[in-house]
Every structure is written in structure tokens, then in C-alpha cells.
Write an enzyme that holds these catalytic residues in place. Sequence first.
Site, PDB file in Angstrom:
ATOM      1  N   HIS A 285      55.694  27.817 110.833  1.00  0.00           N
ATOM      2  CA  HIS A 285      56.833  27.266 111.563  1.00  0.00           C
ATOM      3  C   HIS A 285      56.803  25.752 111.689  1.00  0.00           C
ATOM      4  O   HIS A 285      57.868  25.121 111.730  1.00  0.00           O
ATOM      5  CB  HIS A 285      57.065  28.036 112.871  1.00  0.00           C
ATOM      6  CG  HIS A 285      57.830  29.280 112.573  1.00  0.00           C
ATOM      7  ND1 HIS A 285      59.199  29.325 112.622  1.00  0.00           N
ATOM      8  CD2 HIS A 285      57.425  30.467 112.087  1.00  0.00           C
ATOM      9  CE1 HIS A 285      59.606  30.509 112.217  1.00  0.00           C
ATOM     10  NE2 HIS A 285      58.545  31.235 111.891  1.00  0.00           N
TER      11      HIS A 285
ATOM     12  N   GLU B 111      63.242  41.951 103.915  1.00  0.00           N
ATOM     13  CA  GLU B 111      61.991  41.189 103.872  1.00  0.00           C
ATOM     14  C   GLU B 111      60.766  42.098 103.924  1.00  0.00           C
ATOM     15  O   GLU B 111      59.638  41.638 104.005  1.00  0.00           O
ATOM     16  CB  GLU B 111      61.958  40.135 104.986  1.00  0.00           C
ATOM     17  CG  GLU B 111      62.302  40.628 106.364  1.00  0.00           C
ATOM     18  CD  GLU B 111      62.429  39.513 107.398  1.00  0.00           C
ATOM     19  OE1 GLU B 111      61.972  38.394 107.166  1.00  0.00           O
ATOM     20  OE2 GLU B 111      62.994  39.796 108.473  1.00  0.00           O
TER      21      GLU B 111
ATOM     22  N   ASP C  98      58.910  36.214 104.227  1.00  0.00           N
ATOM     23  CA  ASP C  98      58.147  37.406 104.583  1.00  0.00           C
ATOM     24  C   ASP C  98      58.044  38.373 103.415  1.00  0.00           C
ATOM     25  O   ASP C  98      57.000  38.991 103.215  1.00  0.00           O
ATOM     26  CB  ASP C  98      58.791  38.110 105.784  1.00  0.00           C
ATOM     27  CG  ASP C  98      58.345  37.485 107.091  1.00  0.00           C
ATOM     28  OD1 ASP C  98      57.132  37.264 107.245  1.00  0.00           O
ATOM     29  OD2 ASP C  98      59.198  37.195 107.940  1.00  0.00           O
TER      30      ASP C  98
ATOM     31  N   CYS D 199      67.850  33.757 102.490  1.00  0.00           N
ATOM     32  CA  CYS D 199      67.622  32.746 103.523  1.00  0.00           C
ATOM     33  C   CYS D 199      66.161  32.329 103.583  1.00  0.00           C
ATOM     34  O   CYS D 199      65.759  31.613 104.490  1.00  0.00           O
ATOM     35  CB  CYS D 199      68.116  33.226 104.884  1.00  0.00           C
ATOM     36  SG  CYS D 199      67.276  34.690 105.465  1.00  0.00           S
TER      37      CYS D 199
HETATM   38  C1  PEP Z   1      62.067  34.922 105.842  1.00  0.00           C
HETATM   39  O1  PEP Z   1      61.174  35.706 106.187  1.00  0.00           O
HETATM   40  O2  PEP Z   1      62.283  34.599 104.655  1.00  0.00           O
HETATM   41  C2  PEP Z   1      62.933  34.298 106.853  1.00  0.00           C
HETATM   42  C3  PEP Z   1      63.966  33.579 106.513  1.00  0.00           C
HETATM   43  O3  PEP Z   1      62.611  34.463 108.159  1.00  0.00           O
HETATM   44  P1  PEP Z   1      61.435  33.712 108.954  1.00  0.00           P
HETATM   45  O4  PEP Z   1      60.948  32.593 108.087  1.00  0.00           O
HETATM   46  O5  PEP Z   1      62.035  33.254 110.227  1.00  0.00           O
HETATM   47  O6  PEP Z   1      60.444  34.809 109.142  1.00  0.00           O
HETATM   48 MG    MG Z   2      61.148  36.611 108.135  1.00  0.00          MG
END
Ligand code: PEP
Ligand code: MG
Length: 627
Positions: free
Chosen positions: A198, A440, A464, A511
Site C-alpha cells: 500500500h 482476483e 491479488d 484495476c
Molecule cells: C488488486 O488486487 O488488483 C486490486 C486492485 O485491489 P487491491 O490492490 O486493493 O488489493
Molecule cells: Mg485486491
Amino acid sequence: MAVHQQINKFIHGIGASPGIVMGRAYLVERFKVRLPQKRIRPEEVDGEVERFLKAIQESRNQLNEIKEKILDLEVRRHSFILDVHLMILDDQMLIQDTVNNIRKKKVNAEWALDLNLEKLDIAFKAIEDEYLRERRSDLHYVSARIFRNLLGKRHDDITKIKRKVIVVAHDLSPADTLQMNLNHVAGFITDIGGKVSHTAILSRSLGIPAVLGLEVATSLINGGDLLIIDGETGEVVINPTEVVSQSFLERKRRIKSMEREVLKYASLPAETCDGVRIHLQANIEMVGEILSAKAHGAEGIGLYRTEILYLNRKDLPTEEEQFQTYRRLAENISPAPATIRTLDIGGDKFLPDYSKGNEMNPAMGLRAIRFSLKETDIFKVQLRGILRASAFGKLRILFPMISGVEEIRKAKDILEEVKRGLAKAKIPFDRNLKIGAMIEIPSASDIADILAREVDFFSIGTNDLIQYVLAIDRINEHVSYLYEPLHPAVLRIIRWVVQSARRAGIRVAICGEMAAEPSYAIVLLGLGLDEFSMNPVSIPKVKKVLRMSRFDETRLLVEELFQFSTASEIESRVRQWMVERFPKDFVQSHTKGLTISISHRSFPACKLPAGRQHRQAFWKRKGVEVE
Ligand code: PEP
Ligand code: MG
């Protein structure tokens, strides 16, 4: 403990957020104060107690000052962590027992506090509850402040820094970054963390260069050292010589002028030379980021992560608070759409009262939709907030970490129940609100054909998905070399998900961060995705390569890629393809990943027919009906 000064020392980590920056190191070294230990005479005892109490009071004043200086309302709401620190400063165990140590053991205040901390530390370690145990680090943070005040040392308060610094830390939690005045942060360096941790995502979305997973940064770097970091190649130079600085600065100037050039593409549509229209959207975590999303040419918000609303506070966000936030999101991005993902807590983000203490493996634990389906009251509050906001703009709901049909059905049932409640109370909401599932988890991608009947759209979360398919912990720097977006298994999965969505007539977005890399975006285009969502800063460069490419050619490229058996074969073919298509624009980076950098050369304009018909014709040729 920091060691001797390093000169022109190169270290390598993971380039997590692009950009070259030079600046002084600001070391977040909470536990690294050298403490003098002195025996004192009886007549010195009162003075020593007074010195200690004065340091406590100074610490309180400093924290209050930091709190007051948080101007950003959004950030201010998360200042709970500072209240926790103030509470610790009022704790009698901390104060009284230290005073007793000074009086009884006849030792200086630093030593007395240190002895007390040792005792408290043992007590903390024995606590079962993870959340309370975590407060041990807050205790250390607070005591480091007291120690510095006792020693009359300058504080590391980022709020006091007048010019930009490079923050160097072992790790940075969301709480750390919230306390910083991010305007004063020129870059981030950490010992641990990877490309999709993050800190990495936050840095990219704020456009702050970051190199993570350096392992040795905090032991090699001293506060105040001059640093150069290259957030693209993952290179860090400690106290560079003049020649080295100049070469980095020259590269920085070149990149800057390329960025300025590429920004021109922000306002143009993302349409390929042969007329296929792609929707490029932004991933954001705070409504305030909409400005950056728009400035970089986002045509909507493809992923609004809602976790930050829940983090660093002792209570849960109310329905009203959530409604107001989602409403601002809907209104500010309108008429473009925004996709709100329901709470994806767990994994690497936790709520105070819902400890990860019992989870050996939180990435596979009670996270995201599993958590929401267990804590349905929390889930319903969020759904009501989103539904109410849907009357003020174009919103979509996205459910994270779906692993099977039952979860999506349960989530939809709860949504229907919430809708009925709102309808009964005559509260307006969008009755046609579209529902999506994040793809995911491998089980979800495997049954994408079945899941596609249950939802209005898919959004592939490659951050993920890759972690689970390749069994690579996304935040573990030791295995990050295995995190391969172009692994044949990943490409097969995406192809299958797109085919399933197509056959069911639903849209499919991506995403995950993979979409933000231009050469991967070309592959994703060829795989047939409709919408790409990514950190705002990457949108213009992806837009540019999409506009310079032909969809039919990327289809052929992708077909060819499926002939290869390894990720490296696929990567070299993609690299070769990029070099051929963009000879002046594609520069192979020093690192393993593919990097495109865009020169200020202008490209021939492509004028070809409108995207929709072209795309329909393409799928028809493949025997697939599309709406
Ligand atoms: C992902 O897992 O690709 C995603 C967009 O969600 P996060 O990065 O918030 O887990
Ligand atoms: Mg994710």
C-alpha cells in the site's frame, strides 16, 4: 544503528513509484536513540524527576501542535493515532513507575524510563490481542519522543521540515503516512515492501517517487545524508559525488520533459489507430485525488478503495459520513462514473476491533467480502451509504475477493434488503445501479463463465490475482522477482475471463497495477479488455501508447504470446514488439520489468473509423456476439 558515512554508495531495491529525486534523508528511526545511563546523587533526584516531567509535557505540546497543523480535513479525520499517543503520555504506569525508578534506583531519567519500558514491553508481548499488542509500537514511538526531549535532540516531525526530504523508514504504515505533511515528502525509501504494497500504491497515486524493499536502507543511511532515488529503476545513491548527481539530474531533466510531452495526451480519448475505444479510469483512495485523476485524463474512477475511511480510528464510519463521502465522489467526477469497492479489510489492512491476531495467513483470511458477509451490520451501513449517494451521480458497486457464486448471491441479497429498506423509507437511490465482482481469486476466474451470469461487470484485480495464482506474497520483497504479470498462467486466466464476460455480454475492466505499465497495457488491449483503471499518474503514458497502436495488431501479438511457455520468453517478445513499434520511445529499463519512456518526438496522427463498430466486427469475426 546508523554506521559511518557512506560516500557514493549504490543500493538497489524495488522501483515502486517512478521519478528521480535528490534530497536529504529524513530517517524515521523511532527506536534508535543512544541512551546515557548515569547514577545520580540523592540531592539530584528532584531535579531529575522535574526534567522527566518537563520532557513529558514537551512531548504533549509537540503532539498537540502536530494535530493542529493537519489542515487537510480528510487527513484530520484519521488523526486518531495521535490521540492514542497523547493517552499514552498520560498513562500513570509510564509516568509514575519511571518517577519511582528515579527515586528508588537513583538513576537518571533516561535510564529510569528505559527500565520501565523493558517491564512494559514484557507485559505487552504477553498480550494475546493483536490490536493491543500493536499499541506496543505506539508506546515505543512515544518514548522515543520523550527520550529525544530529555536529550534535547531535534525531532523528526515531518510537519516542521521546511524543505522537501526523502523519508527513510524500515516500513511505513498508513498511520505513518497520514501523519506526514506529504507536501514535504520528496520520496519514500523503505527496507521492506513491494510494488503492490500500500505504500507503493499510495506513492504512485500521489506521484511521489519510491524505492521499497531495500532491506538495508535504515542501517546504511543517516538522517541528513544526501540521497538520489530513482523510483523507476529502484536505484538509490547515498551521498553521491558531483559527477553521479549530474548524471542523475540530467536523466531527470530528460524524463521531466518527456512527462510534459506525454501530459498532452491526458485530454485526448484513449482510442487506438484502428478506432477501438478504451476507457481509461483512475484508482483512488481519497476523494481529493479526483483532481489528479481528472488532470491526468481519467474518464471516471474505476476503483475507489474505501478502506481508508475505516482505518486509524477507534469507531466505525457512520452511514451519514460514508454517504457524504460517496456523494462527493459521485458529484465531483460526474458525469463520468465511479466504481466504489466495498470494504476490502484484512490482508494487509486491519480494523482496530477485528484483530488479525488469530490469522496465520491474513492474505487468505477473513478479508474483504468474507468479512462483510460475516459482519453484516457493518456491510449494510456501507451499502446504504453507497446507495444513497447513487442518487447524485453515476455509481457502480464492486465486491472484492469473490471466490464463488454463493458469496456474490449473498452480497446481492443483502444489497436487495438494503434497497427495500431505502425504498420503504422513500429515500432515493439509483435502482439500476450496476454490480460487479472483482476477479482476483483463481476459483473466481475459473468459474468466470458462471459468475458472469450473476453480475453486470467484472474487474480483474491483478495485484491479488497474480499473488494467488503464482503463490507470491505481494508485499514480500524476497519473492518479488517471481511476481510476473506476463506469466503464461496469468495471461490464460485473463483471456478466459474476457471470453466469459464477452459471451455473457458484460463489460470487463482491469484495476490491478498491471494496467499502468504501457507494455502490459498493449497486451491487455490485445486480450480484449474494455476498461483499464490505474493510478492517475500513469494514465497519460498508457493513453499515448494505446493511441499509437492498432487493436488488430495487438490481437495478433497476443495470439503469438500464447505460443510461448515462459514469462521471460513472453517478456522478450513484448519488448521486441515495443521496440519495433516505438523505436525512439521504448527504452529498456535496467530492471527486469518492462518500461516505456516516451520521448517528445511527435507521432503521426491516426485517423480511423469509430471504435464501437470496429470492435463489434472484430468479435463477430471471432464468432462472439456483442451488444
Ligand atoms: C488488486 O488486487 O488488483 C486490486 C486492485 O485491489 P487491491 O490492490 O486493493 O488489493
Ligand atoms: Mg485486491
